[in-house]
Design a protein around this motif. Structure first.
Motif, short mmCIF file in Angstrom:
data_model
loop_
_atom_site.label_atom_id
_atom_site.label_comp_id
_atom_site.label_asym_id
_atom_site.label_seq_id
_atom_site.Cartn_x
_atom_site.Cartn_y
_atom_site.Cartn_z
N LYS A 48 93.33 43.38 78.85
CA LYS A 48 94.28 42.32 78.50
C LYS A 48 94.52 42.20 77.00
N ASN A 49 94.26 43.28 76.26
CA ASN A 49 94.53 43.25 74.83
C ASN A 49 95.94 43.78 74.56
N TRP A 50 96.49 43.41 73.41
CA TRP A 50 97.87 43.78 73.06
C TRP A 50 97.87 44.96 72.11
N LYS A 51 98.68 45.96 72.41
CA LYS A 51 98.79 47.15 71.57
C LYS A 51 100.26 47.47 71.33
N VAL A 52 100.56 47.97 70.13
CA VAL A 52 101.91 48.42 69.83
C VAL A 52 102.13 49.77 70.52
N ARG A 53 103.21 49.88 71.24
CA ARG A 53 103.54 51.11 71.94
C ARG A 53 105.00 51.47 71.66
N LYS A 90 84.31 54.70 74.70
CA LYS A 90 85.43 55.03 75.57
C LYS A 90 86.68 55.36 74.78
N ARG A 91 86.66 55.12 73.47
CA ARG A 91 87.87 55.34 72.68
C ARG A 91 88.21 56.82 72.65
N GLY A 92 89.48 57.13 72.63
CA GLY A 92 89.92 58.52 72.57
C GLY A 92 90.01 59.18 73.94
N SER A 93 89.68 58.42 75.00
CA SER A 93 89.73 59.01 76.34
C SER A 93 90.67 58.24 77.26
N VAL A 123 104.86 53.20 61.75
CA VAL A 123 103.50 53.70 61.93
C VAL A 123 103.10 54.43 60.65
N LYS A 124 102.02 53.97 60.05
CA LYS A 124 101.62 54.44 58.72
C LYS A 124 100.37 55.31 58.80
N ARG A 125 100.38 56.42 58.06
CA ARG A 125 99.17 57.24 57.97
C ARG A 125 98.25 56.67 56.90
N GLY A 126 96.98 56.52 57.24
CA GLY A 126 96.01 55.97 56.31
C GLY A 126 95.67 56.94 55.18
N HIS A 127 95.15 56.38 54.10
CA HIS A 127 94.73 57.19 52.97
C HIS A 127 93.25 57.58 53.09
N LEU A 128 92.39 56.61 53.33
CA LEU A 128 90.96 56.87 53.36
C LEU A 128 90.58 57.68 54.60
N VAL A 129 91.13 57.28 55.72
CA VAL A 129 90.98 58.03 56.97
C VAL A 129 92.39 58.32 57.45
N GLN A 130 92.72 59.60 57.60
CA GLN A 130 94.12 59.96 57.84
C GLN A 130 94.50 59.84 59.31
N ASN A 131 94.37 58.61 59.82
CA ASN A 131 94.86 58.31 61.16
C ASN A 131 96.10 57.45 61.05
N TRP A 132 96.78 57.29 62.17
CA TRP A 132 98.06 56.59 62.20
C TRP A 132 97.89 55.23 62.83
N ASP A 153 101.45 56.07 72.80
CA ASP A 153 100.55 55.53 71.79
C ASP A 153 100.97 56.10 70.44
N PRO A 154 101.54 55.30 69.55
CA PRO A 154 102.05 55.86 68.28
C PRO A 154 100.97 56.28 67.31
N SER A 155 99.72 55.92 67.58
CA SER A 155 98.64 56.34 66.69
C SER A 155 98.20 57.77 66.96
N ARG A 156 98.68 58.34 68.06
CA ARG A 156 98.29 59.70 68.45
C ARG A 156 99.44 60.68 68.23
N ASP A 157 99.09 61.92 67.99
CA ASP A 157 100.10 62.97 67.84
C ASP A 157 100.50 63.56 69.19
N ASP A 158 99.86 63.12 70.25
CA ASP A 158 100.15 63.62 71.59
C ASP A 158 101.59 63.27 71.97
N VAL A 159 102.34 64.27 72.40
CA VAL A 159 103.74 64.03 72.77
C VAL A 159 103.88 63.57 74.21
N SER A 160 102.77 63.50 74.95
CA SER A 160 102.82 63.05 76.34
C SER A 160 102.73 61.52 76.39
N PRO A 161 103.44 60.89 77.32
CA PRO A 161 103.36 59.43 77.44
C PRO A 161 101.97 58.97 77.83
#
Length: 362
Positions: free
Chosen positions: A271-276, A238-241, A16-25, A291-299
């Motif tokens: 029915k979309n595919w996401k890396v988890r 709906k993203r982020g919720s 999981v890589k942190r972006g340069h332009l936008v610092q998301n994962w 969700d590896p793109s989030r810093d949330d430690v909860s599943p």
């Protein structure tokens, strides 16, 4: 990747890589060669053939572990010859240390003159553009674009007899971003628009924009042109919720971790595919995913393995219940409540390893 690179793959897998332009994962498929670290995006359930970037290993410095990022203890850092820093998150300490060791060894060989000449091809987007769109809040950008009073204007376009409603051109997006002072130049605006598209806020709808996304290089995925058509994604608000599919208790998370790793999961609704990041625990036996793109430690979700059925799926054709363009190495878990989970491993060995580990807990 050419034939020579395929013969010299040292290691490959999800990080999981942190972006340069936008610092998301973002989860990316990484391929380590003797002189470069290449990374790709998974498009649905299949690895995209288009490189998202490459990191030259000549004079690269590795810091492992890198413990300065809260909630991400499995990060290691690469610092390139041009002083660009890359932050990479692994699924386990063993994977993190193995990746860091192999990258450091490759860089050391290059320093000793044993690694061959460095191939100078497409650079990382941030390095090649030299942009500084750091800490941009994409949700706020798209909300401003959608504003009924000051946002971008919707139009209808006809292209080869087909009508596209409520869309806008690539040049209109760039014009608006510059006018709204969210970007200083058209080049920066194209980069920001590409980030909006990458995150699923904006999608290509016309022939020109769809073809550009499919065939373009790293910095030409969004087209600054009046003939390239785009629209807002229906689901962007709906993203982020995202909510967990099941309620989780402390008891579920108290078991011993048996196995962990990055897998692709098909969503139940879209029915979309996401890396988890999947974590298998015993006593009690649960399988959770994060969700590896989030810093949330909860599943993001999880379920008890009691009464579950797990089975490998045939890679010949698309099994019933599976959607999208898939790579293969599929398996299915059916819970006691008759919920079906379709999961895809990056390799056959990992698929069988997960199936065996889960069966031991059932």
């Amino acid at each position: 990747m050419d034939a020579a690179q395929k013969k010299t793959i040292i290691r490959e897998g999800f990080l999981v890589k942190r972006g340069h332009l936008v610092q998301n994962w973002k989860a990316r498929w990484f391929v380590l060669t003797p002189d470069q670290l290449l990374y790709y995006k998974y498009d649905g359930g299949r690895r995209d053939s288009c490189q998202r970037g490459r990191i030259q290993l000549e004079d690269c410095e590795v810091t492992c572990p890198f413990l300065e990022l809260e909630n991400r203890p499995l990060v290691f850092k690469l610092r390139t010859k041009s002083s660009v820093e890359h932050f990479l998150d692994a699924c386990s300490r063993e994977k993190r240390d193995a990746w860091a060791a192999d990258i450091a060894a490759a860089a050391e060989k290059l320093r000793a003159g044993d690694g061959g000449k460095t191939t100078h091809g497409q650079a990382d987007p941030a390095e090649s553009l030299g942009l500084k769109l750091v800490n941009v809040n994409l949700s706020q950008v798209v909300d401003s674009m959608y504003d009924v009073h000051s946002g971008i204007r919707f139009t209808n376009h006809v292209e080869q007899g087909k009508t596209y409603s409520n869309c806008f051109s690539g040049s209109a997006v760039v014009d608006w971003l510059v006018f709204a002072e969210l970007a200083l130049t058209r080049v920066e605006a194209v980069t920001l628009a590409s980030a909006l598209m990458e995150e699923g806020f904006v999608r290509p709808v016309g022939l020109r924009s769809v073809e550009a996304l499919r065939t373009a290089g790293l910095t030409q995925q969004f087209v600054d042109d009046s003939t390239a058509l785009y629209s807002f994604a229906e689901s962007f608000k709906k993203r982020g919720s995202v909510k967990a599919e099941t309620s989780l208790s402390a008891v579920e998370l108290s078991g011993k971790v048996v196995r962990r790793g990055y897998l692709l999961k098909q969503g139940h609704k879209r029915k979309n595919w996401k890396v988890r990041l999947f974590v298998l625990r015993s006593e009690p036996a649960y399988l959770h995913y994060y969700d590896p793109s989030r810093d949330d430690v909860s599943p993001a979700g999880g379920f008890s393995l009691r009464g579950c059925l797990v089975s490998a799926l045939d890679d010949n054709g698309v099994p019933s219940g599976v959607k999208g363009n898939i790579q293969g190495n599929l398996f299915k878990i059916i819970t006691q409540a008759d919920t079906h989970y379709f999961i895809q491993a990056p390799t056959h060995e990992e698929k069988m390893g997960w199936i065996d580990a889960i069966r031991e807990q059932i």
